[in-house]
Design a protein around this motif. Structure first.
Motif, PDB file in Angstrom:
ATOM      1  N   UNK A  96       0.889  -1.037  -0.151  1.00  0.00           N
ATOM      2  CA  UNK A  96       0.038   0.133   0.019  1.00  0.00           C
ATOM      3  C   UNK A  96       0.907   1.349   0.058  1.00  0.00           C
ATOM      4  N   UNK A  97       0.573   2.091  -0.894  1.00  0.00           N
ATOM      5  CA  UNK A  97       1.202   3.326  -1.067  1.00  0.00           C
ATOM      6  C   UNK A  97       0.373   4.543  -0.959  1.00  0.00           C
ATOM      7  N   UNK A  98       0.432   5.532  -0.528  1.00  0.00           N
ATOM      8  CA  UNK A  98      -0.385   6.859  -0.250  1.00  0.00           C
ATOM      9  C   UNK A  98       0.343   7.859  -1.250  1.00  0.00           C
ATOM     10  N   UNK A  99      -0.643   8.865  -1.692  1.00  0.00           N
ATOM     11  CA  UNK A  99      -0.167  10.237  -2.165  1.00  0.00           C
ATOM     12  C   UNK A  99      -0.318  11.168  -1.222  1.00  0.00           C
ATOM     13  N   UNK A 132       4.247   7.609  -0.866  1.00  0.00           N
ATOM     14  CA  UNK A 132       5.001   6.938   0.317  1.00  0.00           C
ATOM     15  C   UNK A 132       4.235   5.813   0.932  1.00  0.00           C
ATOM     16  N   UNK A 133       4.931   5.145   1.915  1.00  0.00           N
ATOM     17  CA  UNK A 133       4.340   4.360   2.738  1.00  0.00           C
ATOM     18  C   UNK A 133       3.326   5.302   3.687  1.00  0.00           C
ATOM     19  N   UNK A 134       2.167   4.443   4.219  1.00  0.00           N
ATOM     20  CA  UNK A 134       1.588   5.486   5.187  1.00  0.00           C
ATOM     21  C   UNK A 134       2.275   5.675   6.505  1.00  0.00           C
ATOM     22  N   UNK A 177      -0.332   5.603  15.661  1.00  0.00           N
ATOM     23  CA  UNK A 177      -0.008   6.581  14.833  1.00  0.00           C
ATOM     24  C   UNK A 177      -0.468   6.009  13.222  1.00  0.00           C
ATOM     25  N   UNK A 178      -0.121   4.796  12.908  1.00  0.00           N
ATOM     26  CA  UNK A 178      -0.557   4.325  11.578  1.00  0.00           C
ATOM     27  C   UNK A 178      -2.117   4.271  11.422  1.00  0.00           C
TER      28      UNK A 178
END
Length: 56
Positions: free
Chosen positions: A16-19, A28-30, A45-46
């Motif tokens: 999983x990557x997030x913009x 990026x990674x979350x 936090x995650x």
């Protein structure tokens, strides 16, 4: 200041990557920063980062 990130993958081993909302030219990674009083484990936090990412 401390930060946390999480590498999350599915059964097919896709990551999983997030913009980030502040930057549209990268993925990026979350992750996110830890708030005062949070333990140094990345669980809180995650989870907060996943919630804020899904609200966008």
């Amino acid at each position: 200041m401390a930060g946390a990130g999480a590498i999350i993958h599915d059964a097919a081993r896709r990551i999983l990557l997030v913009q980030p909302s502040y930057r549209t030219d990268t993925w990026e990674i979350p992750g996110g920063g830890l708030e005062v009083g949070e333990r140094t484990r990345c669980k809180q936090s995650s989870a907060r980062s996943r919630r804020s990412s899904s609200e966008r």
